[in-house]
Design a protein around this motif. Structure first.
Motif, PDB file in Angstrom:
ATOM      1  N   ILE A 140       0.914  -1.243   0.196  1.00 19.08           N
ATOM      2  CA  ILE A 140      -0.091   0.089  -0.096  1.00 19.08           C
ATOM      3  C   ILE A 140       0.798   1.225   0.004  1.00 19.08           C
ATOM      4  O   ILE A 140       2.015   1.250   0.888  1.00 19.08           O
ATOM      5  CB  ILE A 140      -0.825   0.067   1.289  1.00 19.08           C
ATOM      6  N   CYS A 141       0.815   2.035  -0.792  1.00 20.84           N
ATOM      7  CA  CYS A 141       1.496   3.467  -0.972  1.00 20.84           C
ATOM      8  C   CYS A 141       0.579   4.723  -1.018  1.00 20.84           C
ATOM      9  O   CYS A 141      -0.467   4.776  -1.616  1.00 20.84           O
ATOM     10  CB  CYS A 141       2.398   3.169  -2.337  1.00 20.84           C
ATOM     11  N   ILE A 142       1.085   5.525  -0.452  1.00 25.34           N
ATOM     12  CA  ILE A 142       0.445   7.211  -0.467  1.00 25.34           C
ATOM     13  C   ILE A 142       1.527   8.038  -0.987  1.00 25.34           C
ATOM     14  O   ILE A 142       2.716   8.203  -0.542  1.00 25.34           O
ATOM     15  CB  ILE A 142       0.056   7.379   0.871  1.00 25.34           C
ATOM     16  N   ALA A 143       1.168   8.525  -2.119  1.00 25.74           N
ATOM     17  CA  ALA A 143       2.208   9.320  -2.968  1.00 25.74           C
ATOM     18  C   ALA A 143       1.546  10.741  -3.018  1.00 25.74           C
ATOM     19  O   ALA A 143       0.617  11.103  -3.496  1.00 25.74           O
ATOM     20  CB  ALA A 143       2.684   8.804  -4.244  1.00 25.74           C
ATOM     21  N   ASP A 144       2.479  11.811  -2.732  1.00 26.42           N
ATOM     22  CA  ASP A 144       1.997  13.183  -2.750  1.00 26.42           C
ATOM     23  C   ASP A 144       2.876  14.065  -3.674  1.00 26.42           C
ATOM     24  O   ASP A 144       3.851  13.428  -4.289  1.00 26.42           O
ATOM     25  CB  ASP A 144       2.015  14.036  -1.330  1.00 26.42           C
ATOM     26  N   GLN A 145       2.548  15.315  -4.291  1.00 33.97           N
ATOM     27  CA  GLN A 145       3.325  15.903  -5.035  1.00 33.97           C
ATOM     28  C   GLN A 145       4.130  17.123  -4.309  1.00 33.97           C
ATOM     29  O   GLN A 145       3.915  18.446  -5.101  1.00 33.97           O
ATOM     30  CB  GLN A 145       2.481  16.508  -6.217  1.00 33.97           C
ATOM     31  N   GLY A 146       4.501  16.935  -3.246  1.00 35.62           N
ATOM     32  CA  GLY A 146       4.708  18.115  -2.336  1.00 35.62           C
ATOM     33  C   GLY A 146       6.399  18.388  -2.387  1.00 35.62           C
ATOM     34  O   GLY A 146       6.961  18.162  -3.741  1.00 35.62           O
ATOM     35  N   TYR A 147       6.879  18.676  -1.426  1.00 31.14           N
ATOM     36  CA  TYR A 147       8.106  19.375  -1.505  1.00 31.14           C
ATOM     37  C   TYR A 147       9.384  18.202  -1.483  1.00 31.14           C
ATOM     38  O   TYR A 147      10.546  18.365  -1.949  1.00 31.14           O
ATOM     39  CB  TYR A 147       8.513  20.395  -0.475  1.00 31.14           C
ATOM     40  N   GLY A 148       9.042  17.139  -0.898  1.00 25.87           N
ATOM     41  CA  GLY A 148       9.804  16.051  -0.949  1.00 25.87           C
ATOM     42  C   GLY A 148      11.071  16.167   0.108  1.00 25.87           C
ATOM     43  O   GLY A 148      10.939  17.205   0.653  1.00 25.87           O
ATOM     44  N   MET A 149      11.785  15.077   0.194  1.00 25.76           N
ATOM     45  CA  MET A 149      12.876  15.102   1.200  1.00 25.76           C
ATOM     46  C   MET A 149      14.316  14.578   0.520  1.00 25.76           C
ATOM     47  O   MET A 149      14.048  14.082  -0.710  1.00 25.76           O
ATOM     48  CB  MET A 149      12.644  14.169   2.309  1.00 25.76           C
ATOM     49  N   THR A 150      15.078  14.729   1.127  1.00 26.81           N
ATOM     50  CA  THR A 150      16.563  14.161   0.727  1.00 26.81           C
ATOM     51  C   THR A 150      16.627  12.692   1.081  1.00 26.81           C
ATOM     52  O   THR A 150      15.861  12.217   1.754  1.00 26.81           O
ATOM     53  CB  THR A 150      17.752  14.840   1.487  1.00 26.81           C
ATOM     54  N   ALA A 151      17.634  12.039   0.438  1.00 27.30           N
ATOM     55  CA  ALA A 151      17.713  10.519   0.690  1.00 27.30           C
ATOM     56  C   ALA A 151      17.871  10.313   2.375  1.00 27.30           C
ATOM     57  O   ALA A 151      17.271   9.429   2.876  1.00 27.30           O
ATOM     58  CB  ALA A 151      18.739   9.964   0.089  1.00 27.30           C
ATOM     59  N   GLU A 152      18.910  11.297   2.830  1.00 23.58           N
ATOM     60  CA  GLU A 152      19.016  11.055   4.488  1.00 23.58           C
ATOM     61  C   GLU A 152      17.696  11.119   5.283  1.00 23.58           C
ATOM     62  O   GLU A 152      17.612  10.498   6.069  1.00 23.58           O
ATOM     63  CB  GLU A 152      20.100  12.040   4.883  1.00 23.58           C
ATOM     64  N   GLN A 153      17.010  12.173   4.828  1.00 22.50           N
ATOM     65  CA  GLN A 153      15.711  12.326   5.684  1.00 22.50           C
ATOM     66  C   GLN A 153      14.717  11.228   5.475  1.00 22.50           C
ATOM     67  O   GLN A 153      14.190  10.662   6.510  1.00 22.50           O
ATOM     68  CB  GLN A 153      15.142  13.709   5.131  1.00 22.50           C
ATOM     69  N   SER A 154      14.604  10.819   4.454  1.00 20.54           N
ATOM     70  CA  SER A 154      13.570   9.586   4.199  1.00 20.54           C
ATOM     71  C   SER A 154      14.153   8.414   4.712  1.00 20.54           C
ATOM     72  O   SER A 154      13.370   7.890   5.156  1.00 20.54           O
ATOM     73  CB  SER A 154      13.453   9.728   2.613  1.00 20.54           C
TER      74      SER A 154
END
Length: 683
Positions: A593-607
Motif C-alpha cells: 500500500i502506497c500514499i504518494a504526494d506531489q509536495g516538496y519532497g525530502m533528501t535521501a538522508e531524511q527519508s
C-alpha cells in the motif's frame, strides 16, 4: 600292592569271560557286538551302554580281543567312561593312541580331542586343554555337528569361569549361545547352553541380563515339560530378586521351585530352596514360618546329610533366627558350631590346593619342594603385603589429591560462572540504564515538542476569544472567519492529543490486535472521507489506484489509523490543488500500500531516517520541526505489529511516496487487551 591289584584284575577278567562263554555259543563277547551297518554315532552309544554294565577294570582285556574298528570305538568310549569316573590319567592313555590311528573316523577323532580337553582341564593344563578343545571344535564344524560345537564352547566358558577369567568365560558362553540361536540344534542342548549363560551373568552380578535368559530357559523347559530345569530356574530367579531385595517376587519364585521339587522328591533341591525361603522369613521377622522351615530342614538333613557349605548356611540362619527370638545363649552355642564349619571349609580348601601342588612336582621331592614353596610364599606374601601398603598409601594420597583437585576445579568453575553471570548482569544493567536514559530523553523531547505544538494553536485560540470579547461589533463574515481559525487551531490540537493518547496506550500494551478480512478499497476511501475538512485546506484531491478485488487480513482500526496519518501528513506537505495517489498491489505473500504526494519532497538522508527507532526523532528533532512525529511513530509500530515493513521514497521538489506492507497470513496474538476505539489521523 600294585602287583596284587593287577592279579585281582586278571582273575576278575577271566571270571567275566567264563560267564560269557557259558551263556553263548556263537560269540564269546556278545554284549560288545556293534552294528556293522550303523554309523559311528549309533555304534558309540551302543558301546557306551555296553561299558556301563561291565566291570570297568576288566574292560581293557575284553577290548584287546576285538577287531581294529570295534577297538577304536570302544577305546574312545572307555576313555569317556574313565573321565566320568575321574580316572583322568587312564582316560588320557586310552584316548591318545586313537588320534594316531588312520582308521579312526573324523567324529571319533573329534570326540577323543573333546574328552582329552576335559581331562587336561581337570589336571589344570591350560595349554593342552585349549588345544584339544579348539581341534575338537574344528572337527565338529567340519562335520556340521553344531550341537557338539556349542557344547565345546560352553565347556570352554565353564573352564575359564572356574579359572575366574570372567571375560573369556563370557566370550565363549556368548559364542555358544549365538551358534545355538542360528543353527538347528537339539532343544535340550539349547536349554543347557542358555542356562549356563544365565548362571554366568548371575555370577558376575549382571542380574538383569541373567533374569532375561532365565525367563527364556523357563519358557523352553515348559515346552518339553522339564520339571527339574523349571525348578532350578525358578530358584535362581528367586535368588536374583533376593539380592535385589524384592522379597515378595523372590518368595513367589522360591515357592514355585519348592512345589516342583517336592513333587520330584528332590531332597537336595528342597533343602536349597528352603534355605532361601528361610532367609526371607527371618528378614521379614516371621518367627512361626522360620521355625517351621528350620524344623523341616533339620529332618531333611537327618535323611540326606548336606555338604559343609549348606551346613554352614543352615547354621548361619539358625543364628539369625535365635537373634530374632532374642535367645543369646543359643546364639553363643550355634556360633561355636558355625566356627567349626568355617574351619572345615578352610581345611578342605587347603587340602585341595595341596593336592594340586603335589601333582605339579615329582613325588620323591614333594615334601622338600612344598616346604620351600611355602617359605617362598611367605616371603612373597610379606613383600606383597609391604607393596600393597605402599600402593594403598600412594593410592590414598592420589585419591585425596584427585578429590581436592575436583573440588577446587568445581569451585573455580562456579566462580567463573558467577563472574560470567555478574558480567552479563552488569551489561544488562548498563543496557537498561541506557534504555531508560534514552526513554527519558525521548519523553522530555516529546513533551517539549508537544508543548511547543500545543502552545501555538491554544494561544491563537485564546487571542481570538479575547479579540471577540473586546470587539463585539464584528460583522458576520468577520465572525465566521474567526470561528474558522478557531476551529483549525482546536482541530489540530485535538488530533495531536489523540495521537499522544494512542501512542501512550500502545506503549502500555493496551491496544488489542484483532485481525479481520475486508476489501481494501472501501476501507481506504472511508478512512480518508472521515478526515476533518479543516485538515484539507489546500483543496487537495485524492486518486485511488486500488483494485476492488484486493482483500487483506488486518486489524482494521490500526489500518485506518495508518492510512489517515499518512494521508494527513501528505496533505500537510502538498501544494494547493495537487493530487494524492493511494495505490495498492498484491502478490502471494503480502499486500503493498502506497500514499504518494506531489509536495516538496525530502533528501535521501531524511527519508531513510523517517521510520528509524522511535526515540531518535524525539531526541534529534528541533523546536522548528513541524509536528511531533507521533503519527509516523504510530504508523511504524502498527505496521510492525502486523509483521510488515514501512519506508519512504522521496525526490526533492517532486514529492514523497510512503509505502508499507501487510502480510497475507497474520496470526492472532495469544494475549489481548482492550482496544482504544478512536483512530486519530494527525501527527
Amino acid at each position: 600292592m600294585e602287583y596284587t591289584r593287577k592279579i585281582a584284575q586278571r582273575v576278575t577278567c577271566i571270571l567275566y569271560l567264563l560267564l560269557f562263554v557259558l551263556y553263548t555259543n556263537a560269540n564269546p563277547f556278545p554284549t560288545l557286538n556293534l552294528c556293522d551297518t550303523c554309523s559311528y554315532s549309533v555304534n558309540k552309544k551302543i558301546a557306551y551302554s555296553n561299558l556301563l554294565i561291565s566291570n570297568i577294570d576288566s574292560i581293557p582285556y575284553i577290548i584287546d580281543n576285538l577287531n581294529n574298528h570295534e577297538k577304536i570305538i570302544y577305546n574312545s568310549q572307555y576313555g569317556k567312561l574313565l573321565y566320568k569316573k575321574q580316572r583322568f590319567d587312564e582316560s588320557i592313555n586310552h584316548l591318545k593312541p586313537i588320534l594316531d590311528n588312520s582308521s579312526a573316523e573324523v567324529e571319533c577323532i573329534a570326540d577323543c580331542h573333546y574328552y582329552l580337553a576335559k581331562n587336561f582341564s581337570k589336571k589344570n593344563n591350560s595349554e593342552l586343554t585349549l588345544y584339544h578343545f579348539e581341534v575338537a571344535y574344528n572337527k565338529y564344524t567340519e562335520l556340521g555337528k553344531w550341537d557338539n560345537c556349542c557344547i565345546v564352547y560352553m565347556d570352554l566358558g565353564s573352564y575359564f569361569s572356574m579359572k575366574k577369567n570372567n571375560e573369556l568365560a563370557e566370550k565363549y558362553y556368548l559364542t555358544s549361545y549365538n551358534i545355538s540361536q542360528k543353527k538347528n540344534i537339539k532343544h535340550s542342548t539349547k536349554i543347557a547352553i542358555e542356562l549356563n549363560l544365565a548362571n554366568h551373568f548371575n555370577k558376575v552380578e549382571k542380574r538383569n541380563i541373567a533374569l532375561k535368559h532365565y525367563i527364556n530357559v523357563e519358557k523352553e523347559a515348559k515346552k518339553i515339560k522339564k520339571e527339574s530345569v523349571i525348578a532350578l530356574v525358578n530358584n535362581n530367579i528367586g535368588t536374583i530378586y533376593l539380592k535385589n531385595e524384592e522379597f515378595k517376587k523372590a518368595e513367589e519364585y522360591f515357592n514355585s521351585a519348592l512345589k516342583i521339587r517336592r513333587a520330584l522328591k528332590d531332597n537336595k533341591g528342597i533343602a536349597s530352596t528352603l534355605l532361601n525361603l528361610l532367609h526371607i522369613e527371618i528378614k521379614n521377622g516371621n518367627k512361626q514360618e522360620s521355625k517351621l522351615i528350620l524344623s523341616e530342614l533339620s529332618e531333611i538333613f537327618k535323611m540326606s546329610p548336606p555338604n559343609i557349605a549348606d551346613q554352614r548356611l543352615f547354621s548361619y540362619n539358625k543364628i539369625r533366627y535365635y537373634a530374632l527370638l532374642g535367645k543369646t545363649e543359643l546364639i553363643g552355642k550355634e556360633l561355636g558350631a558355625y566356627d567349626k564349619l568355617q574351619d572345615s571349609l578352610s581345611n578342605i580348601a587347603f587340602s585341595d590346593k595341596l593336592i594340586e601342588m603335589q601333582k605339579s612336582f615329582e613325588i620323591q621331592e614333594r615334601d622338600k619342594d612344598i616346604a620351600l614353596l611355602q617359605k617362598e610364599d611367605e616371603l612373597k606374601e610379606a613383600r606383597l603385603s609391604n607393596q600393597l601398603i605402599v600402593i594403598i598409601s600412594i593410592g590414598a594420597v592420589l585419591l585425596l589429591l584427585i578429590v581436592l583437585g575436583y573440588f577446587i576445579n568445581k569451585q573455580r568453575v562456579k566462580l567463573k560462572r558467577s563472574e560470567s553471570h555478574l558480567k552479563k548482569q552488569q551489561k544488562r544493567i548498563k543496557q537498561i540504564n541506557s534504555d531508560l536514559k534514552t526513554s527519558n530523553l525521548a519523553k522530555d523531547r516529546i513533551l517539549s515538542i508537544i508543548g511547543h505544538d500545543l502552545r501555538g494553536p491554544i494561544g491563537g485560540l485564546k487571542e481570538l476569544i479575547e479579540l471577540y470579547m473586546d470587539m463585539p461589533g464584528y460583522e458576520e463574515e468577520d465572525f465566521k472567519s474567526l470561528l474558522k481559525a478557531a476551529r483549525e487551531a482546536s482541530t489540530g490540537s485535538y488530533y495531536l492529543l489523540e495521537n499522544l493518547l494512542t501512542w501512550a496506550n500502545s506503549q502500555n500494551g493496551q491496544i488489542d490486535f484483532k485481525p479481520l478480512t475486508a476489501p481494501l478499497l472501501p476501507l481506504a476511501k472511508n478512512s480518508i472521507d472521515l478526515l476533518d475538512s479543516s485538515i484539507n485546506t489546500r483543496n487537495v484531491s485524492f486518486k485511488y489506484d486500488i483494485s476492488p478485488a484486493i482483500k487483506l487480513t488486518a486489524d482494521l482500526n490500526m489500518l485506518r489509523t495508518i492510512i489517515r496519518n499518512l494521508v494527513s501528513n501528505a496533505v500537510k506537505y502538498s501544494p494547493p490543488e495537487s493530487c494524492i495517489t493511494i495505490s495498492a498491489t498484491q502478490n502471494n505473500e503480502e499486500t503493498f500500500i502506497c500514499i504518494a504526494d506531489q509536495g516538496y519532497g525530502m533528501t535521501a538522508e531524511q527519508s531513510s531516517a523517517l521510520f528509524e527507532k522511535k526515540e531518535t526523532y524525539f531526541i534529534e528533532a528541533g523546536y522548528n520541526a513541524k509536528g511531533s512525529g507521533l503519527g509516523l511513530v504510530l504508523c511504524r509500530e502498527f505496521v510492525e505489529q502486523h509483521k510488515g515493513k514501512i519506508w519512504a521514497d522521496s525526490i526533492p521538489n517532486k514529492g514523497t511516496k510512503v509505502c508499507f506492507t501487510i502480510p497475507l497470513n497474520i496470526e492472532q496474538p495469544k494475549t489481548t487487551t482492550a482496544l482504544h476505539e478512536h483512530t486519530p489521523a494527525m501527527n
